[in-house]
Design a protein around this motif. Structure first.
Motif, PDB file in Angstrom:
ATOM      1  N   PHE A   1       5.004  61.418  41.087  1.00  0.00           N
ATOM      2  CA  PHE A   1       4.344  61.195  40.030  1.00  0.00           C
ATOM      3  C   PHE A   1       3.249  61.881  39.520  1.00  0.00           C
ATOM      4  N   PHE A   2       3.482  63.353  39.923  1.00  0.00           N
ATOM      5  CA  PHE A   2       2.558  64.350  39.534  1.00  0.00           C
ATOM      6  C   PHE A   2       1.017  64.204  40.384  1.00  0.00           C
ATOM      7  N   PHE A   3       1.177  63.259  41.343  1.00  0.00           N
ATOM      8  CA  PHE A   3      -0.286  63.219  42.014  1.00  0.00           C
ATOM      9  C   PHE A   3      -0.348  62.722  43.430  1.00  0.00           C
ATOM     10  N   LEU A   4       0.718  62.077  44.117  1.00  0.00           N
ATOM     11  CA  LEU A   4       0.991  61.513  45.316  1.00  0.00           C
ATOM     12  C   LEU A   4       1.770  62.312  46.087  1.00  0.00           C
ATOM     13  N   PRO A   5       1.146  63.113  47.264  1.00  0.00           N
ATOM     14  CA  PRO A   5       1.753  64.050  47.963  1.00  0.00           C
ATOM     15  C   PRO A   5       2.820  63.288  48.887  1.00  0.00           C
TER      16      PRO A   5
ATOM     17  N   MET B   1       4.697  66.412  44.530  1.00  0.00           N
ATOM     18  CA  MET B   1       3.839  65.609  44.009  1.00  0.00           C
ATOM     19  C   MET B   1       4.459  64.299  43.509  1.00  0.00           C
TER      20      MET B   1
END
Length: 215
Positions: free
Chosen positions: A144-148, A142
């Protein structure tokens, strides 16, 4: 790598488990000290050949622990991925081999620093992406902790960044890029050359086959 097996039998007991926790923990401590003391800590740690030759020998190694940014968000992101990749590689290779991989990169960065006069740890830490992608190419993380995103694409972007910096950067960046990748060549160079030879042999055989079957 028979020589590596022999080295591990002799020195394996000295390997440091979870080395990236140690490295990133010191980076975080330096970052915190800079915040508290107004940024005076990092200048005392960076690699400077002239100052080292004057007796400040700690700079030979302390530059490895300089934090990658002054941003709290970027520090959290960077250190998280250093640990993620380091622990994954240690799990795949074992503690000693991961220690050897990282320390070879450290040695290359130090050598580059003595050649150019200034050393950086930026490319050393980013070399972890290449090793991680070679071992786990299809893993998804992920960003930036949100973009797979799959690791192999992240490594490709990393390679483009290295190439860009090699072209537009100064000699400090160029030397750091070349020598900080000693670990990559040590661990993956043999496989890469074998793959190139296999592909060359395949295309040579294919051309010969077409030549012999022309009418």
């Amino acid at each position: 790598m028979h020589w590596m097996d022999k080295l591990e039998r002799k020195l394996g007991r000295y390997a440091v488990p979870h080395m990236m926790y140690v490295v990133t923990g010191i980076m975080l401590a330096v970052f915190a000290a800079n915040l508290v003391l107004g940024g005076i800590v990092s200048p005392m740690l960076f690699f400077h050949r002239g100052l080292i030759l004057q007796g400040q020998v700690w700079r030979i190694i302390t530059f490895i622990f300089l934090p990658p940014s002054t941003s709290v968000l970027w520090i959290a992101f960077s250190l998280y991925f250093y640990c993620l990749m380091g622990n994954a590689l240690e799990s795949a290779w074992g503690t000693f081999r991961f220690n050897l991989f990282y320390l070879c990169g450290v040695a290359g960065s130090i050598l580059a620093g003595f050649i150019t006069g200034t050393g950086v740890n930026h490319f050393l830490n980013m070399s972890l992406f290449f090793a991680y992608a070679a071992v786990y190419p299809e893993n998804q993380i992920m960003l930036f902790f949100f973009l797979p995103i799959k690791v192999k694409w992240l490594a490709a972007a990393n390679a483009l960044y290295f190439l860009y910096m090699f072209v537009v950067g100064g000699w400090t960046a160029r030397a750091a890029i070349l020598f900080s990748l000693l670990n990559i060549w040590l661990f993956f160079g043999g496989d890469l050359f074998r793959h190139i030879r296999q592909q060359a042999g395949y295309w040579k055989t294919r051309r010969q086959f077409r030549k012999n079957n022309r009418f």
